[in-house]
Motif scaffolding. Structure first.
Motif, short mmCIF file in Angstrom:
data_model
loop_
_atom_site.label_atom_id
_atom_site.label_comp_id
_atom_site.label_asym_id
_atom_site.label_seq_id
_atom_site.Cartn_x
_atom_site.Cartn_y
_atom_site.Cartn_z
N PHE A 1 0.80 -1.23 0.00
CA PHE A 1 0.00 0.00 0.00
C PHE A 1 0.84 1.28 0.00
CE2 PHE A 1 -3.13 -3.04 1.66
CZ PHE A 1 -4.22 -2.74 0.85
N SER A 2 2.13 1.15 0.13
CA SER A 2 2.98 2.34 0.13
C SER A 2 3.10 2.91 -1.28
CB SER A 2 4.36 1.99 0.68
OG SER A 2 5.18 3.14 0.67
N SER A 3 3.11 4.23 -1.37
CA SER A 3 3.17 4.89 -2.68
C SER A 3 4.58 5.37 -3.03
CB SER A 3 2.20 6.07 -2.71
OG SER A 3 2.49 6.99 -1.67
N LYS A 4 5.40 5.59 -2.02
CA LYS A 4 6.75 6.09 -2.27
C LYS A 4 7.72 4.93 -2.55
CE LYS A 4 6.20 10.21 0.59
NZ LYS A 4 6.73 10.98 1.74
N PRO A 5 8.51 5.04 -3.65
CA PRO A 5 9.44 3.98 -4.04
C PRO A 5 10.45 3.62 -2.94
CG PRO A 5 9.19 5.54 -5.82
CD PRO A 5 8.49 6.14 -4.62
N THR A 6 10.95 4.63 -2.24
CA THR A 6 11.95 4.38 -1.19
C THR A 6 11.36 3.51 -0.08
OG1 THR A 6 12.95 6.53 -1.62
CG2 THR A 6 13.55 5.43 0.44
N LYS A 7 10.17 3.89 0.37
CA LYS A 7 9.51 3.13 1.43
C LYS A 7 9.15 1.72 0.95
CE LYS A 7 7.57 6.83 4.28
NZ LYS A 7 6.32 7.39 4.87
N LYS A 8 8.74 1.62 -0.31
CA LYS A 8 8.38 0.30 -0.85
C LYS A 8 9.59 -0.64 -0.80
CE LYS A 8 5.58 -0.29 -4.36
NZ LYS A 8 4.30 -0.73 -3.78
N ARG A 9 10.77 -0.11 -1.17
CA ARG A 9 11.98 -0.93 -1.15
C ARG A 9 12.32 -1.36 0.28
NH1 ARG A 9 13.78 2.64 -5.34
NH2 ARG A 9 14.76 3.99 -3.78
N ILE A 10 12.20 -0.42 1.21
CA ILE A 10 12.51 -0.72 2.62
C ILE A 10 11.56 -1.77 3.18
CG2 ILE A 10 12.54 0.21 4.97
CD1 ILE A 10 13.51 2.87 3.77
N PHE A 11 10.25 -1.57 2.93
CA PHE A 11 9.25 -2.51 3.44
C PHE A 11 9.40 -3.89 2.79
CE2 PHE A 11 6.40 1.35 4.35
CZ PHE A 11 6.82 1.40 5.67
N PHE A 12 9.72 -3.90 1.49
CA PHE A 12 9.88 -5.18 0.79
C PHE A 12 11.10 -5.94 1.33
CE2 PHE A 12 11.52 -7.80 -2.68
CZ PHE A 12 10.41 -8.58 -2.93
N ALA A 13 12.20 -5.23 1.48
CA ALA A 13 13.43 -5.85 1.99
C ALA A 13 13.22 -6.37 3.41
CB ALA A 13 14.58 -4.84 1.96
N THR A 14 12.53 -5.59 4.23
CA THR A 14 12.27 -6.00 5.62
C THR A 14 11.37 -7.22 5.67
OG1 THR A 14 12.43 -3.67 6.29
CG2 THR A 14 11.54 -5.22 7.90
N SER A 15 10.36 -7.24 4.79
CA SER A 15 9.45 -8.39 4.76
C SER A 15 10.18 -9.66 4.33
CB SER A 15 8.27 -8.12 3.83
OG SER A 15 8.68 -8.05 2.48
N ILE A 16 11.15 -9.52 3.41
CA ILE A 16 11.96 -10.67 2.97
C ILE A 16 12.81 -11.19 4.13
CG2 ILE A 16 13.85 -11.43 1.48
CD1 ILE A 16 11.17 -11.22 0.07
N LEU A 17 13.44 -10.27 4.87
CA LEU A 17 14.27 -10.66 6.01
C LEU A 17 13.43 -11.36 7.08
CD1 LEU A 17 16.55 -7.49 6.42
CD2 LEU A 17 17.22 -9.75 5.58
N CYS A 18 12.24 -10.83 7.33
CA CYS A 18 11.34 -11.45 8.31
C CYS A 18 10.89 -12.83 7.84
CB CYS A 18 10.12 -10.56 8.55
SG CYS A 18 10.47 -9.07 9.51
#
Length: 255
Positions: A152-169
């Motif tokens: 649901f994030s619209s900003k590319p930077t936040k999307k990358r951070i959230f995606f990377a964090t979800s992968i680590l989790c």
């Protein structure tokens, strides 16, 4: 029908609450007896609490202390081990177990362990499979949460951070599930026991006429790997294997 169900539920809850209260009273009385030096009386009350199934790591730790004061090596070690089964992080039980083991006659040298085995023993195995299951649930929630934030994030930077964090989790989730499965299988497939006889002859086969290969004494910990009639095949930490009478040992379990 509904009234009957409610009445039954109320009865069950009330009974459990009453049993818990009675167990707490017995536990407190036993603690007071221990403080006053009445160790044998305290043992009987602690056993009554165990029979009510309201067990805890502290209960077995206190019972172990009673047996230690009574110079009963096997029962003291057995109950400290039970306390650690329920709570591997019980430092008091761990420390007192070291003192109790010094009273045993057998000195068994463990086989050399690899780096991974040492890491597992010193860190991973310190947490029970139940607690690892909780860790797995936490990481599954975090994985889902960060993926939703990414979606649901619209900003590319936040999307990358959230995606990377979800992968680590997610990786941590797989890791914790693997450990939970491994710990659970180890618990179910490994039967540990404590020698309760003052001295027991270990044979090369499960018969009275078998040759004695070595002897064990009260308090020694071992692993049961097979069973034939009233004989147990055992494995020691140094790799020795033999057969002994079932009545000479007591197996460890969570309940």
């Amino acid at each position: 029908m509904m009234k009957r169900i409610i009445w039954l539920l109320t009865l069950v809850v009330t009974t459990n609450f009453t049993n818990a209260q009675n167990s707490d009273e017995l536990f407190n009385k036993a603690n007071n007896l221990y403080k006053n030096g009445s160790y044998e009386q305290a043992v009987e009350l602690y056993k009554s609490v165990i029979e009510s199934k309201n067990v805890s790591s502290e209960l077995f730790y206190n019972l172990g202390n009673c047996y230690y004061k009574l110079n009963k090596v096997g029962p003291s070690i057995y109950n400290y081990e039970k306390a650690l089964l329920l709570d591997p992080l019980n430092k008091d039980a761990k420390n007192n177990l070291v003192f109790a083991k010094r009273l045993t006659l057998d000195r068994i040298e463990e086989l050399p362990k690899s780096v991974l085995q040492k890491f597992n023993e010193n860190y991973i195995s310190k947490i029970s499979f139940n607690n690892w299951a909780v860790v797995a649930i936490m990481f599954s929630i975090l994985t889902s949460l960060f993926f939703i934030l990414y979606y649901f994030s619209s900003k590319p930077t936040k999307k990358r951070i959230f995606f990377a964090t979800s992968i680590l989790c997610f990786i941590a989730l797989i890791f914790s599930i693997s450990i939970t499965y491994h710990q659970y299988n180890k618990y179910n497939n490994t039967i540990e026991a404590i020698v309760f006889s003052d001295e027991v002859s270990v044979k090369n086969e499960p018969t009275i006429n078998g040759d004695e290969i070595f002897t064990l004494h009260e308090g020694t910990k071992l692993i049961v790997i097979d069973e034939v009639d009233d004989w147990k095949k055992i494995l020691l930490a140094d790799g020795k294997i033999g057969w002994l009478k079932s009545k000479s040992i007591k197996e460890l379990s969570l309940i």
